[in-house]
Design an enzyme around this catalytic site. Sequence first.
Site, PDB file in Angstrom:
ATOM      1  N   GLU A   1       0.818  -1.214   0.000  1.00  0.00           N
ATOM      2  CA  GLU A   1       0.000   0.000   0.000  1.00  0.00           C
ATOM      3  C   GLU A   1       0.848   1.259   0.000  1.00  0.00           C
ATOM      4  OE1 GLU A   1      -3.604   2.273   2.380  1.00  0.00           O
ATOM      5  OE2 GLU A   1      -2.729   0.473   3.269  1.00  0.00           O
TER       6      GLU A   1
ATOM      7  N   ASP B   1      -0.692  -5.021   3.129  1.00  0.00           N
ATOM      8  CA  ASP B   1      -1.239  -3.840   3.795  1.00  0.00           C
ATOM      9  C   ASP B   1      -0.634  -3.815   5.195  1.00  0.00           C
ATOM     10  OD1 ASP B   1      -2.634  -1.725   4.849  1.00  0.00           O
ATOM     11  OD2 ASP B   1      -4.568  -2.340   4.045  1.00  0.00           O
TER      12      ASP B   1
ATOM     13  N   ILE C   1      -0.826  -1.683   7.731  1.00  0.00           N
ATOM     14  CA  ILE C   1      -1.840  -1.406   8.747  1.00  0.00           C
ATOM     15  C   ILE C   1      -3.173  -1.260   8.027  1.00  0.00           C
ATOM     16  CG2 ILE C   1      -2.671   0.128  10.566  1.00  0.00           C
ATOM     17  CD1 ILE C   1       0.138   0.970  11.165  1.00  0.00           C
ATOM     18  N   ASP C   2      -3.970  -2.306   8.070  1.00  0.00           N
ATOM     19  CA  ASP C   2      -5.313  -2.220   7.502  1.00  0.00           C
ATOM     20  C   ASP C   2      -6.228  -1.729   8.614  1.00  0.00           C
ATOM     21  OD1 ASP C   2      -7.271  -2.488   5.515  1.00  0.00           O
ATOM     22  OD2 ASP C   2      -7.955  -4.352   6.424  1.00  0.00           O
TER      23      ASP C   2
ATOM     24  N   THR D   1      -5.961   2.104   9.252  1.00  0.00           N
ATOM     25  CA  THR D   1      -5.105   3.191   9.742  1.00  0.00           C
ATOM     26  C   THR D   1      -5.895   4.200  10.576  1.00  0.00           C
ATOM     27  OG1 THR D   1      -3.556   2.962   7.900  1.00  0.00           O
ATOM     28  CG2 THR D   1      -3.544   5.063   9.068  1.00  0.00           C
TER      29      THR D   1
ATOM     30  N   ASP E   1      -6.031  -4.671   0.621  1.00  0.00           N
ATOM     31  CA  ASP E   1      -7.080  -4.848   1.629  1.00  0.00           C
ATOM     32  C   ASP E   1      -7.699  -6.234   1.548  1.00  0.00           C
ATOM     33  OD1 ASP E   1      -7.162  -2.063   2.606  1.00  0.00           O
ATOM     34  OD2 ASP E   1      -8.011  -1.593   0.648  1.00  0.00           O
TER      35      ASP E   1
END
Length: 278
Positions: free
Chosen positions: A70, A90, A92-93, A95, A220
């Site tokens: 990402e 990802d 930090i899915d 954020t 995601d």
Amino acid sequence: MTDPWQECMDHCVEVTKRAGEMIREALQKNIAVMQKSSPVDLVTETDQKVEQLIISSIKEKYPTHSFIGEESVAAGAPSVLTDNPTWIIDPIDGTTNFVHRFPFVSVSIGFTVKKEIEFGIVYSCIEDKMYTARKGKGAFCNGVPIRVSGQEDISQSLVLTEMGFKNDSKQFNTMLANIKTILTIPVHGIRSPGSAAVNMCLVACGSADAYYHMGIHCWDMAGGAAVVTEAGGVIMDISGGSFDLMSRRLIVASSKVIAERIVKEITEFDVGRDDTVG
């Protein structure tokens, strides 16, 4: 015959644990927040550091593999899925959840070969729930097998989606209208936990019965897609066609009946593709 990708998965689990530790440590400190494409599209230094940790750790062991991350894409790297072994990341899915310390924050990694997902890992690190799935070998949470609910009656279902401000007023109004349409079927309720990967895993373990979304990205979806598929769930395009990892949209459900009902009820809007050049 040995599984050529099992070693990759085992290494990924260890790297994901380290990434989760980094996120939990960052939550104890002040979080510096930056904007990407809009005031509601957030990124932090931790997103970037976690992605760097994951990619460097994997690249050191597998230097010929490809990556779609990402934050790398946000910095200008291409988002193109090829036949080469590819890690879709990802860091930090969720954020926005991370910024607010809302407890659904995950590290999501999917691994593809010849454009097919071989395994997926989603680590909901505040909950300390590690979801893992290897193609053909089932889905697990902290090593315990998980299955979808099997619910086929949408009126008895808990449905997940995500909502947020959109600059395009038509898209924004369609998003809200879709929520109203689903609620008035009626269903038991709609929830928005704030992490697409966690949403997919909640369907996979039977805590929710469906999840639909337009406007998300391959990073995601990749990890959670493996988990929900191996847990016996259904995953398809918003149109009712086959799931396309680069399409930026999906429906996952506990059964085909529920997925197809959601297809019938909601209105699509154009969100583009992750692999569009230019």
